[in-house]
Write a protein that holds these residues in place. Structure first.
Motif, PDB file in Angstrom:
ATOM      1  N   LEU A   5       0.830  -1.191   0.000  1.00  0.00           N
ATOM      2  CA  LEU A   5       0.000   0.000   0.000  1.00  0.00           C
ATOM      3  C   LEU A   5       0.872   1.252   0.000  1.00  0.00           C
ATOM      4  O   LEU A   5       1.948   1.280   0.597  1.00  0.00           O
ATOM      5  N   HIS A   6       0.391   2.263  -0.674  1.00  0.00           N
ATOM      6  CA  HIS A   6       1.084   3.544  -0.735  1.00  0.00           C
ATOM      7  C   HIS A   6       0.513   4.461   0.345  1.00  0.00           C
ATOM      8  O   HIS A   6      -0.704   4.569   0.506  1.00  0.00           O
ATOM      9  N   ILE A   7       1.404   5.122   1.091  1.00  0.00           N
ATOM     10  CA  ILE A   7       0.974   5.995   2.182  1.00  0.00           C
ATOM     11  C   ILE A   7       1.140   7.454   1.777  1.00  0.00           C
ATOM     12  O   ILE A   7       2.163   7.844   1.223  1.00  0.00           O
ATOM     13  N   GLU A   8       0.116   8.251   2.071  1.00  0.00           N
ATOM     14  CA  GLU A   8       0.223   9.701   1.945  1.00  0.00           C
ATOM     15  C   GLU A   8      -0.224  10.317   3.269  1.00  0.00           C
ATOM     16  O   GLU A   8      -1.000   9.715   4.021  1.00  0.00           O
ATOM     17  N   ALA A   9       0.265  11.515   3.550  1.00  0.00           N
ATOM     18  CA  ALA A   9      -0.040  12.130   4.845  1.00  0.00           C
ATOM     19  C   ALA A   9       0.065  13.642   4.756  1.00  0.00           C
ATOM     20  O   ALA A   9       0.732  14.199   3.872  1.00  0.00           O
ATOM     21  N   ALA A  10      -0.612  14.316   5.693  1.00  0.00           N
ATOM     22  CA  ALA A  10      -0.551  15.774   5.792  1.00  0.00           C
ATOM     23  C   ALA A  10      -0.925  16.164   7.212  1.00  0.00           C
ATOM     24  O   ALA A  10      -1.598  15.412   7.928  1.00  0.00           O
ATOM     25  N   GLY A  11      -0.481  17.337   7.617  1.00  0.00           N
ATOM     26  CA  GLY A  11      -0.818  17.829   8.947  1.00  0.00           C
ATOM     27  C   GLY A  11      -0.942  19.343   8.954  1.00  0.00           C
ATOM     28  O   GLY A  11      -0.417  20.040   8.074  1.00  0.00           O
ATOM     29  N   ASP A  12      -1.646  19.857   9.975  1.00  0.00           N
ATOM     30  CA  ASP A  12      -1.823  21.301  10.102  1.00  0.00           C
ATOM     31  C   ASP A  12      -2.140  21.617  11.561  1.00  0.00           C
ATOM     32  O   ASP A  12      -2.594  20.744  12.313  1.00  0.00           O
ATOM     33  N   ILE A 234      -9.800  21.883  11.071  1.00  0.00           N
ATOM     34  CA  ILE A 234      -9.408  23.004  11.919  1.00  0.00           C
ATOM     35  C   ILE A 234     -10.414  24.146  11.805  1.00  0.00           C
ATOM     36  O   ILE A 234     -10.816  24.741  12.814  1.00  0.00           O
ATOM     37  N   ASP A 235     -10.844  24.437  10.594  1.00  0.00           N
ATOM     38  CA  ASP A 235     -11.846  25.490  10.404  1.00  0.00           C
ATOM     39  C   ASP A 235     -13.131  25.168  11.159  1.00  0.00           C
ATOM     40  O   ASP A 235     -13.752  26.053  11.756  1.00  0.00           O
ATOM     41  N   ARG A 236     -13.521  23.895  11.161  1.00  0.00           N
ATOM     42  CA  ARG A 236     -14.747  23.517  11.867  1.00  0.00           C
ATOM     43  C   ARG A 236     -14.581  23.703  13.380  1.00  0.00           C
ATOM     44  O   ARG A 236     -15.517  24.158  14.061  1.00  0.00           O
ATOM     45  N   ALA A 237     -13.409  23.350  13.908  1.00  0.00           N
ATOM     46  CA  ALA A 237     -13.162  23.580  15.338  1.00  0.00           C
ATOM     47  C   ALA A 237     -13.264  25.066  15.663  1.00  0.00           C
ATOM     48  O   ALA A 237     -13.841  25.450  16.703  1.00  0.00           O
ATOM     49  N   ASN A 238     -12.745  25.905  14.802  1.00  0.00           N
ATOM     50  CA  ASN A 238     -12.821  27.344  15.033  1.00  0.00           C
ATOM     51  C   ASN A 238     -14.239  27.876  14.870  1.00  0.00           C
ATOM     52  O   ASN A 238     -14.639  28.827  15.551  1.00  0.00           O
ATOM     53  N   GLN A 239     -15.020  27.261  14.012  1.00  0.00           N
ATOM     54  CA  GLN A 239     -16.432  27.631  13.887  1.00  0.00           C
ATOM     55  C   GLN A 239     -17.208  27.308  15.165  1.00  0.00           C
ATOM     56  O   GLN A 239     -18.204  27.948  15.475  1.00  0.00           O
ATOM     57  N   HIS A 240     -16.725  26.316  15.891  1.00  0.00           N
ATOM     58  CA  HIS A 240     -17.331  25.947  17.176  1.00  0.00           C
ATOM     59  C   HIS A 240     -16.737  26.760  18.326  1.00  0.00           C
ATOM     60  O   HIS A 240     -16.857  26.378  19.487  1.00  0.00           O
ATOM     61  N   GLY A 241     -16.086  27.840  18.021  1.00  0.00           N
ATOM     62  CA  GLY A 241     -15.562  28.721  19.050  1.00  0.00           C
ATOM     63  C   GLY A 241     -14.054  28.706  19.178  1.00  0.00           C
ATOM     64  O   GLY A 241     -13.478  29.586  19.825  1.00  0.00           O
ATOM     65  N   GLY A 242     -13.399  27.699  18.611  1.00  0.00           N
ATOM     66  CA  GLY A 242     -11.942  27.620  18.693  1.00  0.00           C
ATOM     67  C   GLY A 242     -11.428  27.771  20.109  1.00  0.00           C
ATOM     68  O   GLY A 242     -10.544  28.596  20.364  1.00  0.00           O
ATOM     69  N   PRO A 243     -11.925  26.968  21.080  1.00  0.00           N
ATOM     70  CA  PRO A 243     -11.558  27.177  22.475  1.00  0.00           C
ATOM     71  C   PRO A 243     -10.125  26.786  22.819  1.00  0.00           C
ATOM     72  O   PRO A 243      -9.634  27.124  23.892  1.00  0.00           O
ATOM     73  N   ASP A 244      -9.450  26.089  21.914  1.00  0.00           N
ATOM     74  CA  ASP A 244      -8.116  25.579  22.229  1.00  0.00           C
ATOM     75  C   ASP A 244      -7.288  25.535  20.946  1.00  0.00           C
ATOM     76  O   ASP A 244      -7.815  25.664  19.838  1.00  0.00           O
ATOM     77  N   ASN A 245      -5.986  25.346  21.109  1.00  0.00           N
ATOM     78  CA  ASN A 245      -5.148  25.039  19.949  1.00  0.00           C
ATOM     79  C   ASN A 245      -5.689  23.765  19.310  1.00  0.00           C
ATOM     80  O   ASN A 245      -6.139  22.858  20.008  1.00  0.00           O
ATOM     81  N   VAL A 246      -5.615  23.698  17.999  1.00  0.00           N
ATOM     82  CA  VAL A 246      -6.154  22.521  17.306  1.00  0.00           C
ATOM     83  C   VAL A 246      -5.142  22.040  16.275  1.00  0.00           C
ATOM     84  O   VAL A 246      -4.628  22.820  15.479  1.00  0.00           O
ATOM     85  N   THR A 247      -4.861  20.741  16.321  1.00  0.00           N
ATOM     86  CA  THR A 247      -3.881  20.133  15.427  1.00  0.00           C
ATOM     87  C   THR A 247      -4.427  18.825  14.881  1.00  0.00           C
ATOM     88  O   THR A 247      -5.004  18.030  15.634  1.00  0.00           O
ATOM     89  N   CYS A 248      -4.224  18.606  13.590  1.00  0.00           N
ATOM     90  CA  CYS A 248      -4.685  17.392  12.925  1.00  0.00           C
ATOM     91  C   CYS A 248      -3.577  16.839  12.043  1.00  0.00           C
ATOM     92  O   CYS A 248      -2.940  17.595  11.296  1.00  0.00           O
ATOM     93  N   VAL A 249      -3.356  15.541  12.110  1.00  0.00           N
ATOM     94  CA  VAL A 249      -2.481  14.837  11.173  1.00  0.00           C
ATOM     95  C   VAL A 249      -3.299  13.707  10.561  1.00  0.00           C
ATOM     96  O   VAL A 249      -3.979  12.967  11.271  1.00  0.00           O
ATOM     97  N   LEU A 250      -3.240  13.592   9.239  1.00  0.00           N
ATOM     98  CA  LEU A 250      -3.992  12.574   8.512  1.00  0.00           C
ATOM     99  C   LEU A 250      -3.043  11.655   7.757  1.00  0.00           C
ATOM    100  O   LEU A 250      -2.101  12.125   7.114  1.00  0.00           O
ATOM    101  N   VAL A 251      -3.304  10.354   7.844  1.00  0.00           N
ATOM    102  CA  VAL A 251      -2.488   9.350   7.163  1.00  0.00           C
ATOM    103  C   VAL A 251      -3.433   8.430   6.417  1.00  0.00           C
ATOM    104  O   VAL A 251      -4.358   7.878   7.011  1.00  0.00           O
ATOM    105  N   ARG A 252      -3.197   8.242   5.111  1.00  0.00           N
ATOM    106  CA  ARG A 252      -4.078   7.394   4.309  1.00  0.00           C
ATOM    107  C   ARG A 252      -3.270   6.336   3.555  1.00  0.00           C
ATOM    108  O   ARG A 252      -2.198   6.615   3.045  1.00  0.00           O
ATOM    109  N   TRP A 253      -3.838   5.139   3.521  1.00  0.00           N
ATOM    110  CA  TRP A 253      -3.240   4.015   2.794  1.00  0.00           C
ATOM    111  C   TRP A 253      -4.011   3.813   1.495  1.00  0.00           C
ATOM    112  O   TRP A 253      -5.233   3.625   1.498  1.00  0.00           O
ATOM    113  N   ASN A 254      -3.302   3.857   0.367  1.00  0.00           N
ATOM    114  CA  ASN A 254      -3.920   3.694  -0.952  1.00  0.00           C
ATOM    115  C   ASN A 254      -3.371   2.450  -1.638  1.00  0.00           C
ATOM    116  O   ASN A 254      -2.207   2.079  -1.445  1.00  0.00           O
TER     117      ASN A 254
END
Length: 257
Positions: A5-12, A234-254
């Motif tokens: 499987l090929h892995i791709e990933a991104a984070g913000d 991240i935008d959705r968390a901020n739409q809910h008030g953005g009460p905290d720092n928010v970080t997301c990392v995504l990893v997908r197997w293709n």
């Protein structure tokens, strides 16, 4: 034999709407197969220091292939080398964060949550400490693969009532484990066998706190580009008030090379 499987990933990451500083740190390292989110805890600059130390130390330990790797007490004898290396790297990070926190008055009491995925061949080792989470999105179903180390969750698991003077909302946000809280730390792990199409989400509680899991699943279903998906979360968390720092990392197997 199934093709690899090929892995791709991104984070913000984003500071959110109610904090002055971002104490989250993350790593996306496709060469190492290492993907990490750490959410710092502590006054002054301590939280930011702790989370960055955790990410850097774990990454360096896994990259260099050096350092002592020992069989963790209480772990299954058949624990994989991948799991041993990841756990050993987290122990090393915990020791150093604790040492700096004890030595430097500006960092006294600092700590950090940790959630990471370490990939090798057909295996993915998941390790976490605290309330940063790992989710799997498979066949349009979102499943949480980690269990929060929080005051609320501990009482929930034991069936005990929270004391009358403890606010349930506060209990959800009080972690009972974090790197740097003591000389040693208990790391929760599990090993998964990813399938084609699997998507793992590693996130701080700045996402999982304000955004319901149903909304997270809907956003994961809508986007195909991982960088855009991370930003949408991240935008959705901020739409809910953005009460905290928010970080997301995504990893997908293709499927495919």
């Amino acid at each position: 034999m199934n093709p690899p499987l090929h892995i791709e990933a991104a984070g913000d990451s984003d500071v959110g709407h109610q904090r002055e500083h971002n104490e989250d740190s993350f790593a996306v390292d496709l060469d190492l197969g290492l993907f990490v989110v750490a959410d710092g805890i502590g006054g002054a600059a301590g939280g930011e220091v702790a989370s960055r130390m955790a990410v850097d130390i774990v990454r360096s330990f896994c990259k260099d292939g050096e350092g002592e790797i020992t069989q963790p007490t209480g772990y299954d004898e058949e624990v994989t080398p991948l799991e041993l290396r990841l756990v050993s790297s987290i122990w090393r990070a915990n020791e150093r964060i604790f040492e700096v926190g004890q030595r430097d008055p500006l960092c006294y009491g600092m700590g950090t949550t940790f959630a990471g995925v370490y990939v090798d061949g057909s295996s993915a080792c998941i390790a976490h400490v605290g309330d940063s989470r790992v989710y799997r999105y498979r066949k349009r179903r979102l499943e949480r693969l980690t269990e929060d180390h929080s005051l609320w969750n501990e009482h929930l698991n034991t069936g005990e009532q929270l004391p009358d003077d403890v606010d349930p909302l506060l209990a959800r946000n009080v972690v009972t484990r974090a790197l740097g809280m003591g000389k040693t730390v208990d790391v929760a792990t599990r090993v998964e066998r990813p399938e084609a199409g699997d998507l793992l989400l590693i996130c701080s509680d700045g996402l999982s706190g304000p955004v319901p899991e149903l909304e997270i699943a809907e956003l994961l279903a809508q986007e195909s580009d991982l960088a855009a998906t991370a930003r949408s979360l991240i935008d959705r968390a901020n739409q809910h008030g953005g009460p905290d720092n928010v970080t997301c990392v995504l990893v997908r197997w293709n499927a495919g090379g």
